[in-house]
Design an enzyme around this catalytic site. Structure first.
Site, PDB file in Angstrom:
ATOM      1  N   HIS A 188      10.943 -12.384   5.107  1.00  0.00           N
ATOM      2  CA  HIS A 188      10.048 -13.484   5.471  1.00  0.00           C
ATOM      3  C   HIS A 188      10.607 -14.308   6.617  1.00  0.00           C
ATOM      4  O   HIS A 188       9.860 -14.880   7.399  1.00  0.00           O
ATOM      5  CB  HIS A 188       9.744 -14.354   4.249  1.00  0.00           C
ATOM      6  CG  HIS A 188       8.719 -13.721   3.373  1.00  0.00           C
ATOM      7  ND1 HIS A 188       9.038 -13.037   2.243  1.00  0.00           N
ATOM      8  CD2 HIS A 188       7.377 -13.601   3.532  1.00  0.00           C
ATOM      9  CE1 HIS A 188       7.938 -12.543   1.706  1.00  0.00           C
ATOM     10  NE2 HIS A 188       6.918 -12.863   2.467  1.00  0.00           N
ATOM     11  N   GLU A 428      -0.740  -4.616  -2.883  1.00  0.00           N
ATOM     12  CA  GLU A 428       0.686  -4.641  -2.527  1.00  0.00           C
ATOM     13  C   GLU A 428       1.545  -3.802  -3.459  1.00  0.00           C
ATOM     14  O   GLU A 428       2.755  -3.693  -3.266  1.00  0.00           O
ATOM     15  CB  GLU A 428       1.231  -6.070  -2.587  1.00  0.00           C
ATOM     16  CG  GLU A 428       0.466  -7.058  -1.749  1.00  0.00           C
ATOM     17  CD  GLU A 428       1.154  -8.402  -1.702  1.00  0.00           C
ATOM     18  OE1 GLU A 428       1.921  -8.639  -0.768  1.00  0.00           O
ATOM     19  OE2 GLU A 428       0.909  -9.216  -2.614  1.00  0.00           O
ATOM     20  N   ASP A 452       5.020  -5.497   1.209  1.00  0.00           N
ATOM     21  CA  ASP A 452       5.385  -5.244  -0.183  1.00  0.00           C
ATOM     22  C   ASP A 452       4.962  -3.853  -0.615  1.00  0.00           C
ATOM     23  O   ASP A 452       5.667  -3.211  -1.399  1.00  0.00           O
ATOM     24  CB  ASP A 452       4.768  -6.310  -1.097  1.00  0.00           C
ATOM     25  CG  ASP A 452       5.625  -7.557  -1.130  1.00  0.00           C
ATOM     26  OD1 ASP A 452       6.856  -7.413  -1.219  1.00  0.00           O
ATOM     27  OD2 ASP A 452       5.077  -8.671  -1.038  1.00  0.00           O
ATOM     28  N   CYS A 499      -3.003  -7.006   6.182  1.00  0.00           N
ATOM     29  CA  CYS A 499      -2.414  -8.262   6.637  1.00  0.00           C
ATOM     30  C   CYS A 499      -0.884  -8.185   6.678  1.00  0.00           C
ATOM     31  O   CYS A 499      -0.225  -9.159   7.030  1.00  0.00           O
ATOM     32  CB  CYS A 499      -2.871  -9.441   5.788  1.00  0.00           C
ATOM     33  SG  CYS A 499      -2.330  -9.310   4.088  1.00  0.00           S
TER      34      CYS A 499
END
Ligand code: PEP
Ligand code: MG
Length: 546
Positions: A188, A428, A452, A499
């Site tokens: 992240h 995910e 993920d 996304c």
């Protein structure tokens, strides 16, 4: 000149003075202060800077999320101005000849302990604020004030590692680059740096504390940093940087255009954001909406759980600014690498497989409802969608939707307006792919979280830098999972987007479009380059092919 290599996460060049950042909690020496007067002066200066800093943070938070959420910085300012606290610290410097860092640590920790032992839960909670303000003073004393890069010169931040919450709090205005020894390309922290359009290197083994204050060039195009570059190299890379910063006329010309292939297929290209402060770059890059609003960054950016009003203000600002374009907000995806002190989550052996995202929300229903109420209220101001992360069973989606409905009914009874909004699922986990047909019965759309999905499909921890060699973002299993999800979504008449970071990988754009993907949501800086690629594609069947 020193050259060190790392893994670049953005093809850009950054130039600035190095600032070495050490995470809070580093060792404070108890060395005797030879000159207490000089230490007192250092303390007073750092204290004043910390007080000023809280004022700046107050204004910034007020602007971004409203007065209520800014109030905490006002409270911090008052704590720092407390005379008892200041006198006790000065006394240790004067009487015991403690150095300024040591005196600050001892006194602020004592006060924090006193608060922690109080019965009143409000006062108890203030102990964490004392630790925060202590760190602010210590940061100024040690020159470790990463979150509030001061002065006028651009800075390249060098750290062992940065957590998502440290990254999200960085003052971006003077940040020219970021270099860490740890980190992986899909962490992240890397995603945040990309969305800030910041040149960054991760896994840079050669970093050295002694670089602090030295001039450097971070060359993201070649994956290296030059410390004390020669004047010729500096000039050369400065020119390259300026040329790449100049507006690309072709990309500029794509603003206002649709993302339509040569054979006439139009797909949505929207942006991933972390909060209202990213709105400028969404507009600047002409995104067609927001496909992923990572709402948890509001939580990471805050010292305590954001209230319904604070969240409502943030969501409304984004939804209203972009209306009638769609804005899809994902419910809080906390856990794994995104940890928050005030959530009081247990330490886990396998956090990526643990208590995170929808699992927390379905367990802590009040926490979940606060967010859903804020979202539903914001939905009255534009075109909003909600999606749930980390779903692996159909009942989770059914239960989350039931809580959403409960909130909608409550709000109606209270006289709050709400708008209609699409409800989607992030795909995910391999489980979600395999039951996509069942999930589609309950969803208005799917959004593939390929970061993920890759981690769980390939069993590769996305945070573990040592596994990068084994990690293949184009792994056939992941591509097959995407195709299966698109097919299942379309069988049930719902749209399917991507996304995750893979959506911005232009070497796969044609593959995704041929698979039937309807939307790509990417970091704002990738919107126009992606539109350029899409507009150059011809998906018409090759004559003679099946
Ligand atoms: C993903 O997993 O691909 C995703 C978009 O969510 P995050 O990266 O925030 O986990
Ligand atoms: Mg994810």
């Amino acid at each position: 000149m020193i050259v060190a290599r790392g893994m670049s996460i953005l093809d850009r060049i950054g130039i600035g003075k190095i600032r070495v950042y050490r995470a809070p909690g580093y060792e404070i020496s108890d060395r005797i202060a030879e000159d207490p007067e000089a230490e007192l002066k250092r303390f007073d200066e750092a204290l004043q800077k910390a007080i000023d800093q809280q004022g700046v943070l107050y204004e910034k938070a007020k602007e971004e999320t409203g007065e209520e959420s800014a109030a905490i910085f006002e409270a911090h300012q008052m704590m720092l101005e407390d005379e008892d606290l200041q006198d006790a610290t000065r006394e240790i410097i004067r009487e015991q000849k403690g150095n300024a860092e040591y005196a600050t640590k001892i006194v602020f920790d004592n006060f924090a302990q006193m608060f922690a032992e109080m019965d009143d839960p409000y006062m108890k909670a203030r102990s964490i604020d004392l630790i925060d303000v202590k760190n602010a003073v210590l940061d100024f004393l040690t020159g470790n004030d990463a979150a509030s890069i001061q002065g006028t010169e651009p800075v390249i931040l060098v750290a062992e590692d940065l957590t998502p919450s440290e990254t999200v709090r960085l003052d971006k205005s003077l940040l020219a680059g970021m270099i860490t020894r740890e980190g992986s390309s899909n962490s992240h922290t890397a995603i945040l740096a990309r969305s800030m359009n910041l040149p960054a290197l991760v896994q840079c083994q050669g970093i050295d504390e002694r670089w602090d204050g030295r001039m450097a060039v971070l060359d993201g195009c070649n994956g290296c940093v030059y410390v004390d570059p020669t004047p010729e190299l500096l000039e050369d890379l400065r020119e390259k940087r300026d040329a790449s910063l100049g507006k690309d006329a072709v990309l500029e010309g794509l603003k206002g255009q649709k993302s339509t292939t040569l054979d006439g297929r139009t797909i949505m290209v929207s942006a991933n954001i972390g909060g209202p402060s990213d709105l400028d770059s969404v507009l600047e890059n002409d995104a067609e909406g927001v496909g992923l609003f990572r709402s948890e960054f509001l939580y990471l950016n805050s010292r305590e759980e954001p209230t319904e009003e604070q969240q409502f203000a943030a969501y409304r600002r984004v939804v209203q600014t972009l209306a009638p374009q769609p804005v899809i907000i994902r419910t809080c995806d906390i856990g794994a690498d995104k940890t928050i002190g005030y959530m009081d989550l247990d330490k886990e052996k396998n956090p990526a497989l643990g208590f995170r995202a929808i699992r927390i929300c379905l367990t802590r229903k009040d926490f979940f409802k606060t967010q859903l109420r804020a979202m539903l209220r914001a939905s009255a101001y534009g075109n909003m969608g909600i999606m749930f992360p980390m779903v692996s069973s159909k009942w989770e989606l059914v239960e989350a939707k039931a809580v959403l409905e409960e909130c909608r009914e409550e709000l109606a009874r209270e006289g709050h307006e709400t708008g209609s909004c699409q409800v989607g699922v992030m795909i995910e986990t391999p489980a979600a792919v395999l039951i996509a047909d069942d999930l589609a019965e309950e969803a208005d759309f799917f959004s593939l979280g390929t970061n993920d999905l890759t981690q769980y499909t390939c069993a590769i921890d996305r945070e573990n830098a040592r596994l990068d060699r084994f990690s293949d973002p184009h792994h056939p299993a992941v591509l097959r999972a995407i195709q299966m999800t698109v097919d299942a979504g379309h069988r049930h008449g719902i749209w399917v987007g991507i996304c995750g970071e893979l959506g911005a990988d232009t070497s796969l754009t044609e593959t995704f479009l041929r698979m039937g993907v309807d939307e790509l949501s990417v970091n704002p800086a990738s919107v126009l380059p992606l539109r350029r690629v899409i507009r150059g594609l011809d998906l018409s069947p090759v004559p003679g092919s099946p």
